[in-house]
Design a protein around this motif. Structure first.
Motif, mmCIF file in Angstrom:
data_model
loop_
_atom_site.group_PDB
_atom_site.id
_atom_site.type_symbol
_atom_site.label_atom_id
_atom_site.label_comp_id
_atom_site.label_asym_id
_atom_site.label_seq_id
_atom_site.Cartn_x
_atom_site.Cartn_y
_atom_site.Cartn_z
ATOM 1 N N MET A 374 0.869 -1.046 0.191
ATOM 2 C CA MET A 374 -0.041 -0.031 0.126
ATOM 3 C C MET A 374 0.736 1.271 0.047
ATOM 4 S SD MET A 374 -3.067 1.270 0.005
ATOM 5 C CE MET A 374 -4.059 -0.368 0.183
ATOM 6 N N PRO A 375 1.852 1.494 0.826
ATOM 7 C CA PRO A 375 2.757 2.715 0.740
ATOM 8 C C PRO A 375 3.456 2.948 -0.524
ATOM 9 C CG PRO A 375 3.068 1.406 2.691
ATOM 10 C CD PRO A 375 2.315 0.535 1.758
ATOM 11 N N TYR A 376 3.827 1.671 -1.396
ATOM 12 C CA TYR A 376 4.358 1.884 -2.547
ATOM 13 C C TYR A 376 3.578 2.593 -3.462
ATOM 14 C CZ TYR A 376 7.966 -0.644 -0.788
ATOM 15 O OH TYR A 376 9.142 -1.351 -0.128
ATOM 16 N N PHE A 377 2.088 2.335 -3.401
ATOM 17 C CA PHE A 377 1.166 2.938 -4.418
ATOM 18 C C PHE A 377 0.663 4.296 -3.913
ATOM 19 C CE2 PHE A 377 0.642 -1.649 -5.026
ATOM 20 C CZ PHE A 377 0.752 -1.999 -6.403
ATOM 21 N N LYS A 715 -1.452 -4.022 -12.264
ATOM 22 C CA LYS A 715 -2.273 -2.924 -12.753
ATOM 23 C C LYS A 715 -3.473 -2.401 -12.451
ATOM 24 C CE LYS A 715 0.882 -2.684 -16.886
ATOM 25 N NZ LYS A 715 0.597 -2.806 -18.637
ATOM 26 N N LEU A 716 -4.330 -3.593 -12.154
ATOM 27 C CA LEU A 716 -5.749 -3.245 -11.708
ATOM 28 C C LEU A 716 -5.620 -2.897 -10.470
ATOM 29 C CD1 LEU A 716 -8.837 -3.371 -12.520
ATOM 30 C CD2 LEU A 716 -8.877 -5.995 -11.892
ATOM 31 N N ALA A 717 -5.119 -3.641 -9.701
ATOM 32 C CA ALA A 717 -4.963 -3.245 -8.143
ATOM 33 C C ALA A 717 -4.254 -1.780 -8.161
ATOM 34 C CB ALA A 717 -4.125 -4.216 -7.553
ATOM 35 N N ALA A 718 -3.140 -1.512 -9.015
ATOM 36 C CA ALA A 718 -2.851 -0.087 -8.730
ATOM 37 C C ALA A 718 -3.756 0.956 -9.120
ATOM 38 C CB ALA A 718 -1.546 0.111 -9.447
#
Length: 734
Positions: A374-377, A715-718
């Motif tokens: 999560m923090p990376y996104f 990609k969908l999650a991002a």
């Protein structure tokens, strides 16, 4: 003119007086001596009402006087001159359980046969005959057989009347005995009441012999059917040619012996032709019974002992004494069997728990990955650039130093270098880490951040103390005391087992339980229907005895036997109580002694049975039968060889409920899972090798497809996280 009126009244009074002198009244007629004697005799009975049958016209004057005397004594009377109406009236009175006293002015030779033919011979009906004879009829001419109650009044002298009674002795033969008399010249009626009390007459039978049908039905009767005559003739029969029996014990056998000793009679057992209690055949209006009840109905036997249940249909053929057994209906089947031990590894948790548990394990890996990634996104490139620039814009030197000192200008990093890099294969590492953690295998943390460490602690506590320890404890208890299938102990479970699991219900032939099922409603009706549907042959669900049904269950088949709970319990104890399952109490049932309709000594039997019941003798006799059965069973066990004992132990070890040590056979489920996993892994390896050797391009394309699918999911999650950041989070701040 008043003197004219006085003269007229005087003349009228004189004329009336002269006329009254010439009127002649008949002198009061004397009431006949027969009417006085009969009224005193009837008064000695103290009846509620008297039924008079007047068929002898020569006694019409005496009958009229008798009716007048009866009414003076305030007795109700009902007079008949039609024989058919009289019999209908007596039949309705008996069917209503009311007593009737009849005075018949006619010879008994013809009426006695008609009374027997119409089944009006009953202890509630007393028939008194008077036709002016001097002596009672001979036994060869008129036979007053039990249970008819008949009295004959004779007139040996003009002023004397004798009363003869056929039940003055307990012999049961057609013997008229003088029991009372009336003498006008003496004190009138000799004694009151007129007839002897039946309870006193039948308290001592003076060695009379009774015929008693008997059926082999443990624990009530133990019968050996023989072809040769034994030494003891008390318990033998020659009722059916070529068939003889001997009763060697049983609760009701000892009860009958006790009553016989108390009431001073003897008995001989007879073998019913069908060897059953009996069932109704024929029309509903005229029911004829077979078996032992048929012999009672036809007056070939006197009473029937055993587990004779009371029912409305059976009351048409016999009367019943005070109950000898208060029982309940139940059914028996095999004991709950052990469940398959190969599936023991999945039994610690119920079936509705396993889906949630598997779902928890599968979702723990993605959740762990989501927390780490999560923090990376969330961290955008602009925020990273400003952060680095703020840290790198260090102004430590004054301006004059810059002038005299050559300082290399600071180069800001590129934007593609500012963003933190996510560890490689983080999703797969998180997924396999959680799987290994829940399976209690050694594993290394995929990320050393604080958030990951706190989540790892939560997972570890849940896997160790909530799942692993509970599962291990439950699995150990299941191994120590193996699980069994759900017992069949209610009617709803029995119905389900018969409909879906192929169970077959058996019932004793011609028993009260069969009558109950045939005439019942609701679930019993459905059980009877299922029982007949599963019958492969005509009436194959009927068995000869409860013992036969218990033997069928002990053979291991899916059988159920319905009957009395006491009978089932006794036979279950004979064959091993751990091998059977006895249901709950289904309904209350009573058993009693069946006797002939109108039996004159029913009350005497009831007094003795009530005393035995209240004194606890019934329970003592029943318990002694159980003790004898257990003693014989232990003796037989002690006389058997070691091989036989081991064989029985192996045979019935499946029903043993004691804790047992764990062995490899109980752990076969874990080995099966291991074998399945190894087989699956080897199969996949062979598939991979074959695909790689035959078509490398196909293998590479499959890997690329999997990889592209994985990238698409990332990609969908991002995109979802970015959408949440741009739309949902600002609205929350506002």
């Amino acid at each position: 003119m008043w003197w004219c009126k006085v003269l007229l009244v005087s003349l009228l009074g004189f004329e009336f007086a002269q006329t009254y002198k010439h009127i002649q009244y008949p002198e009061p007629r004397n009431v006949s001596l027969v009417a006085v004697a009969l009224s005193e005799i009837i008064n000695g009975l103290r009846p509620g009402s008297v039924t008079i049958l007047a068929l002898n016209n020569s006694l019409s004057e005496d009958i009229d006087d008798f009716i007048c005397k009866i009414h003076e004594l305030h007795f109700k009377s009902c007079i008949f001159s039609d024989l058919e109406k009289y019999f209908n009236f007596i039949e309705s009175t008996i069917s209503g359980s009311a007593q009737s006293w009849s005075l018949i002015f006619f010879e008994p030779s013809e009426l006695a046969r008609e009374i027997h033919a119409r089944n009006l011979a009953h202890r509630l009906a007393l028939f008194i005959f008077y036709w002016g004879t001097e002596k009672p009829p001979k036994s060869s001419t008129v036979r007053f057989e039990e249970p008819i109650r008949a009295a004959v009044i004779t007139r040996p002298r003009k002023a004397a009347f004798h009363v003869f009674y056929n039940q003055a002795t307990p012999k049961g033969k057609s013997n008229l005995r003088l029991v009372n008399w009336y003498d006008e010249e003496s004190l009138g009626l000799y004694r009151t009441p007129l007839l002897p009390d039946s309870s006193n007459v039948y308290s001592n039978f003076q060695g009379r012999v009774f015929n008693v049908p008997v059926i082999h039905s443990p624990p009530w009767h133990f019968v050996l059917y023989l072809n040769q005559t034994a030494n003891s003739t008390t318990n033998m029969t020659t009722n059916v040619p070529g068939r003889k029996l001997k009763v060697i014990g049983g609760r009701d056998h000892h009860l009958l012996e006790l009553i016989a000793n108390k009431m001073n009679f003897k008995f001989q057992y007879v073998d019913p032709r069908e060897r059953t209690q009996g069932s109704s055949v024929g029309s509903e209006r005229k029911s004829l019974f077979t078996g032992g009840l048929g012999m009672i109905q036809n007056r070939e036997a006197h009473f029937l002992f055993g587990d004779v249940g009371l029912s409305w249909e059976r009351r048409k053929a016999a009367e019943f004494s005070f109950f000898t057994l208060v029982d309940s209906g139940a059914f028996a089947t095999h004991a709950p069997r052990r469940l398959n031990e190969a599936l023991a590894v999945v039994r610690p948790f119920q079936a509705n728990v396993w889906p949630y548990l598997i779902l928890t394990v599968l979702l723990s890996g993605p959740m762990f990955y989501f927390v780490i990634a999560m923090p990376y996104f969330w961290e955008t490139e602009e925020k990273a650039f400003e952060e680095v620039r703020r840290k790198c814009s260090i102004e430590l030197y004054p301006e004059y130093i810059n002038e005299i000192t050559l300082v290399k200008p600071f180069k800001h990093p590129r934007k593609d270098q500012l963003k933190k890099k996510m560890p490689k294969n983080l999703f797969s590492k998180c997924t396999w880490f959680t799987v290994q953690l829940f399976l209690k295998q050694s594993c290394s943390e995929p990320y050393n951040g604080m958030r990951a460490r706190f989540l790892i602690i939560v997972y570890w506590v849940a896997a160790t103390y909530v799942l692993s320890d509970v599962y291990s404890a439950q699995l150990t208890s299941f191994f120590a005391r193996p699980a069994r299938e759900s017992p069949i102990d209610t009617l709803s479970k029995l119905e389900y087992a018969m409909e879906y699991r192929g169970y077959q219900l058996f019932i004793e032939k011609d028993s009260s339980v069969l009558e109950m099922l045939e005439n019942s409603t609701e679930i019993f009706r459905r059980l009877y229907k299922l029982m007949k549907q599963r019958d492969t042959k005509y009436e194959g669900f009927l068995i000869n005895s409860i013992e036969e049904g218990i033997q069928r269950i002990s053979n291991g088949a899916e059988n159920v036997i319905l009957g009395g709970r006491e009978t089932l319990y006794f036979n279950i104890k004979r064959y091993g109580i751990n091998n059977f399952q006895l249901s709950q109490q289904l309904y209350t049932r009573y058993s009693a002694v069946a006797m002939q309709i109108g039996c004159p000594f029913l009350e005497s039997f009831n007094k003795v049975i009530i005393h035995l019941f209240e004194g606890g003798i019934m329970d003592k006799i029943t318990n002694s039968e159980y003790e004898k059965m257990l003693a014989v069973k232990d003796l037989n066990r002690g006389s058997e060889g070691q091989f036989k004992k081991n064989e029985n132990k192996q045979k019935y070890s499946v029903f043993d409920s004691n804790p047992q040590p764990i062995n490899l056979r109980m752990l076969q489920g874990a080995f099966i899972i291991l074998l399945f996993g190894n087989t699956l892994a080897a199969t996949i390896l062979l598939i991979e090798i074959s695909i790689y050797e035959n078509n490398i391009a196909l293998y590479v394309s499959i890997l690329n497809a999997i990889r592209s699918l994985y990238v698409a999911l990332r990609k969908l999650a991002a995109w979802l996280l970015q959408w949440i950041q741009q739309t949902a989070l600002p609205s929350l701040h506002l």
